[in-house]
Design a protein around this motif. Structure first.
Motif, PDB file in Angstrom:
ATOM      1  N   GLY A 190      68.233  76.188  87.715  1.00 55.41           N
ATOM      2  CA  GLY A 190      69.553  75.517  87.692  1.00 55.41           C
ATOM      3  C   GLY A 190      69.276  74.556  88.206  1.00 55.41           C
ATOM      4  N   GLY A 191      70.552  73.525  88.609  1.00 60.19           N
ATOM      5  CA  GLY A 191      70.209  72.597  90.170  1.00 60.19           C
ATOM      6  C   GLY A 191      70.378  71.683  88.938  1.00 60.19           C
ATOM      7  N   LYS A 192      69.245  70.587  89.882  1.00 64.09           N
ATOM      8  CA  LYS A 192      68.970  68.886  88.925  1.00 64.09           C
ATOM      9  C   LYS A 192      69.208  68.893  87.274  1.00 64.09           C
ATOM     10  CE  LYS A 192      68.470  67.823  93.744  1.00 64.09           C
ATOM     11  NZ  LYS A 192      67.898  68.508  94.654  1.00 64.09           N
ATOM     12  N   ALA A 193      68.495  69.889  87.258  1.00 63.05           N
ATOM     13  CA  ALA A 193      68.257  69.459  85.755  1.00 63.05           C
ATOM     14  C   ALA A 193      68.252  70.559  85.104  1.00 63.05           C
ATOM     15  CB  ALA A 193      66.918  69.118  85.214  1.00 63.05           C
ATOM     16  N   VAL A 194      68.848  70.726  84.018  1.00 65.97           N
ATOM     17  CA  VAL A 194      68.884  71.889  82.153  1.00 65.97           C
ATOM     18  C   VAL A 194      67.227  72.281  82.085  1.00 65.97           C
ATOM     19  CG1 VAL A 194      69.694  72.215  80.674  1.00 65.97           C
ATOM     20  CG2 VAL A 194      70.812  71.232  82.371  1.00 65.97           C
ATOM     21  N   TYR A 195      67.153  73.397  82.122  1.00 60.82           N
ATOM     22  CA  TYR A 195      65.585  73.905  81.836  1.00 60.82           C
ATOM     23  C   TYR A 195      65.227  74.573  80.401  1.00 60.82           C
ATOM     24  CZ  TYR A 195      64.112  71.861  86.203  1.00 60.82           C
ATOM     25  OH  TYR A 195      63.781  71.032  87.364  1.00 60.82           O
ATOM     26  N   PRO A 196      65.945  74.268  79.519  1.00 54.75           N
ATOM     27  CA  PRO A 196      65.323  75.569  78.404  1.00 54.75           C
ATOM     28  C   PRO A 196      63.796  75.703  77.708  1.00 54.75           C
ATOM     29  CG  PRO A 196      66.667  73.073  77.340  1.00 54.75           C
ATOM     30  CD  PRO A 196      66.346  73.383  78.651  1.00 54.75           C
ATOM     31  N   SER A 197      63.411  74.515  78.465  1.00 58.92           N
ATOM     32  CA  SER A 197      61.781  74.463  78.061  1.00 58.92           C
ATOM     33  C   SER A 197      61.470  75.717  78.620  1.00 58.92           C
ATOM     34  CB  SER A 197      61.524  73.654  78.615  1.00 58.92           C
ATOM     35  OG  SER A 197      61.765  72.907  80.045  1.00 58.92           O
ATOM     36  N   SER A 198      62.199  76.229  80.251  1.00 53.54           N
ATOM     37  CA  SER A 198      61.393  77.122  80.749  1.00 53.54           C
ATOM     38  C   SER A 198      61.867  78.537  80.292  1.00 53.54           C
ATOM     39  CB  SER A 198      61.928  77.179  82.394  1.00 53.54           C
ATOM     40  OG  SER A 198      61.535  76.301  83.237  1.00 53.54           O
ATOM     41  N   VAL A 199      63.188  78.802  79.231  1.00 49.22           N
ATOM     42  CA  VAL A 199      63.446  79.880  78.225  1.00 49.22           C
ATOM     43  C   VAL A 199      62.106  80.381  77.976  1.00 49.22           C
ATOM     44  CG1 VAL A 199      64.848  81.129  77.192  1.00 49.22           C
ATOM     45  CG2 VAL A 199      66.143  79.342  78.891  1.00 49.22           C
ATOM     46  N   VAL A 200      61.694  79.596  77.081  1.00 42.10           N
ATOM     47  CA  VAL A 200      60.853  79.264  76.158  1.00 42.10           C
ATOM     48  C   VAL A 200      59.181  79.759  76.401  1.00 42.10           C
ATOM     49  CG1 VAL A 200      59.327  78.005  74.377  1.00 42.10           C
ATOM     50  CG2 VAL A 200      61.506  77.162  74.241  1.00 42.10           C
ATOM     51  N   MET A 201      59.019  79.163  78.065  1.00 41.42           N
ATOM     52  CA  MET A 201      58.152  79.910  78.695  1.00 41.42           C
ATOM     53  C   MET A 201      58.051  81.023  78.909  1.00 41.42           C
ATOM     54  SD  MET A 201      56.095  76.856  78.160  1.00 41.42           S
ATOM     55  CE  MET A 201      56.436  75.190  77.934  1.00 41.42           C
ATOM     56  N   ASN A 202      59.159  81.004  79.617  1.00 34.61           N
ATOM     57  CA  ASN A 202      58.669  82.602  80.175  1.00 34.61           C
ATOM     58  C   ASN A 202      59.625  83.770  79.089  1.00 34.61           C
ATOM     59  OD1 ASN A 202      59.561  82.920  83.211  1.00 34.61           O
ATOM     60  ND2 ASN A 202      60.599  81.352  82.535  1.00 34.61           N
ATOM     61  N   ALA A 203      60.162  83.652  78.264  1.00 31.83           N
ATOM     62  CA  ALA A 203      60.013  84.619  77.324  1.00 31.83           C
ATOM     63  C   ALA A 203      58.866  84.351  75.873  1.00 31.83           C
ATOM     64  CB  ALA A 203      61.810  83.979  76.226  1.00 31.83           C
ATOM     65  N   VAL A 204      58.681  83.766  75.594  1.00 33.01           N
ATOM     66  CA  VAL A 204      57.927  83.955  74.515  1.00 33.01           C
ATOM     67  C   VAL A 204      56.253  84.509  75.110  1.00 33.01           C
ATOM     68  CG1 VAL A 204      55.752  82.687  72.557  1.00 33.01           C
ATOM     69  CG2 VAL A 204      58.294  82.355  73.572  1.00 33.01           C
ATOM     70  N   PRO A 205      55.651  84.844  75.949  1.00 33.80           N
ATOM     71  CA  PRO A 205      54.625  85.692  76.918  1.00 33.80           C
ATOM     72  C   PRO A 205      55.173  86.833  76.684  1.00 33.80           C
ATOM     73  CG  PRO A 205      54.378  83.225  77.609  1.00 33.80           C
ATOM     74  CD  PRO A 205      56.294  83.609  76.753  1.00 33.80           C
ATOM     75  N   ALA A 206      55.930  87.178  77.620  1.00 35.87           N
ATOM     76  CA  ALA A 206      57.176  88.299  77.536  1.00 35.87           C
ATOM     77  C   ALA A 206      56.646  89.122  75.294  1.00 35.87           C
ATOM     78  CB  ALA A 206      58.148  88.612  77.476  1.00 35.87           C
ATOM     79  N   ILE A 207      57.605  88.577  74.838  1.00 33.40           N
ATOM     80  CA  ILE A 207      57.416  89.042  73.291  1.00 33.40           C
ATOM     81  C   ILE A 207      56.341  89.194  72.725  1.00 33.40           C
ATOM     82  CG2 ILE A 207      58.111  88.229  71.168  1.00 33.40           C
ATOM     83  CD1 ILE A 207      60.892  86.607  72.512  1.00 33.40           C
TER      84      ILE A 207
END
Length: 439
Positions: A132-149
């Motif tokens: 969280g912090g200084k920005a919002v990172y929906p892109s990090s959701v994609v970058m973390n989750a997609v390779p795991a899926i």
């Protein structure tokens, strides 16, 4: 605005270069003591510790540590259509690139009836951290989750800090991105405590321990990941962002300046470096930087980052020296903007991701290149890779030998077992070819 480091006319070995490399004053080791205290507190007190840490560091009591499914569904329904379309395209591209990272099973015949197979098996459960912090990172959701899926992970949990602006809930854009990917186990928790919760589990909120923790974060998150490594697997210590641009006189100084600023807006401790053999380009970039920085929304943060000890313009004799400096630095993001990018690329060995040419800015990789933006920082690219499907896979060797195939190597096994003073190893083989003793 940026310090200048002039290495021209100097012959420097790896050790000397490491001593000259600009780094943030605060590093992972410095944050380890605080991170350890937070992790231990979560391991001992669980839910109560997480709530207190949220109040202390995020300034809000979580609405609920485990996010209700209704909140996820509401976030998906109310998502900005333009953001949704962008995320769906990012998911498509990252899925395609991640799928290429899954190795095929292999089978090696070492003789008649002697086979060693190798398969790549996913871990059972992962914890994905989205800062969280200084920005919002929906892109990090994609970058973390997609390779795991893509890797086939069965169970995925996601954590992101509670947001004061959203009443103690996880940012709705984060929830919406997770919802698009079918992630239903989401926790409002952040920082080192969240990493500790993933590693140790928190039974009172239904959080079981995970096998692997991934995701970027601040220096305390990076320190926490270092501390839990061994108890769980981690991707890398992805801390405060870095960009290193190698450019020569052919580069557009305005574009170089925009790229340096683009990463500086992440954090006051973000590192932006220009390494060049052209004094003319260096001067042009430093002249245009103030106006580019002033024109962006987070100008004060950018100016602080560019003026910090971790950022610099580095002058070198030639592009070979630039590559040598970059390899020792091991940047998270490396841009090549020179007349012959492919020739320079052959000299590059250590970088989290490499962006080649004037139309491949780091911003492309942050969102829609298809590559992953969770990358090692702090020099970690010298020995670690970025996040990928392989992060969640374990190579397993499967051995299949027939009786005759084992017999062919039996004498060798006995000889080696005796040489190592482990005779029972050999006896376990010869027993298969001798009748049992009579009672």
């Amino acid at each position: 605005m940026m310090q200048s480091i002039d290495l021209r006319g100097r012959t420097l070995d790896t050790l000397a270069l490491r001593q000259l490399i600009p780094r943030p004053v605060v590093d992972v080791a410095v944050a380890s003591s605080s991170a350890r205290t937070l992790i231990d507190d979560v391991a001992e007190r669980g839910e109560d510790a997480l709530v207190e840490q949220s109040e202390r560091f995020d300034g809000v009591r979580p609405l609920a540590l485990r996010v209700p499914q209704s909140h996820i569904d509401d976030a998906v329904r109310s998502m900005d259509p333009a953001v949704r379309a962008a995320l769906e395209e990012a998911i498509r591209r990252v899925t395609a690139a991640s799928s290429a990272q899954v190795p095929a099973a292999s089978r090696t015949m070492l003789g008649d009836g002697a086979v060693v197979e190798q398969r790549w098996h996913p871990v059972d459960r992962v914890g994905l951290y989205v800062p969280g912090g200084k920005a919002v990172y929906p892109s990090s959701v994609v970058m973390n989750a997609v390779p795991a899926i893509v890797a086939g992970v069965r169970s995925i949990a996601l954590a992101s800090p509670a947001q004061k602006e959203h009443g103690g809930g996880v940012h709705p854009t984060i929830l919406a991105a997770a919802g698009l990917l079918g992630i239903t186990e989401i926790y409002a928790m952040g920082g080192a405590g969240a990493i500790g919760a993933f590693a140790h589990g928190v039974p009172s909120i239904g959080l079981s321990p995970v096998d692997v923790v991934t995701g970027p974060g601040n220096v305390f998150v990076a320190a926490a990941k270092r501390l839990v490594k061994g108890l769980v697997g981690i991707d890398s210590e992805a801390g405060t962002t870095e960009i290193l641009v190698i450019a020569d006189e052919s580069a557009d100084p305005r574009l170089v300046a925009f790229d340096l600023v683009s990463q500086a807006e992440h954090d006051e401790a973000a590192a932006s470096l220009l390494v060049t053999d052209s004094e003319t380009l260096a001067r042009a970039v430093t002249e245009v930087l103030p106006s580019v920085a002033a024109g962006t929304a987070h100008s004060e943060r950018v100016r602080t980052a560019l003026a910090g000890p971790q950022s610099a313009v580095v002058l070198v004799d030639d592009l070979s020296a630039a590559a040598a400096f970059s390899n020792v630095y091991g940047p998270e993001h490396l841009e090549l903007q020179v007349a012959d990018n492919d020739a320079l690329l052959s000299d590059i060995h250590s970088a989290g991701a490499v962006f080649v040419g004037p139309h491949s800015p780091v911003s492309l990789g942050d969102y829609l290149a298809g590559s992953n933006h969770v990358l090692p920082t702090g020099g970690g690219a010298r020995f670690a890779s970025g996040l990928g499907a392989f992060t969640f896979l374990r190579p397993q060797q499967i051995v299949r030998y027939s009786g005759p195939a084992l017999s062919e190597v039996a004498d060798h096994i006995v000889a080696l077992s005796l040489a190592e003073a482990l005779p029972a190893h050999g006896e376990a083989v010869t027993a298969r070819f001798t009748p049992p003793h009579a009672d």
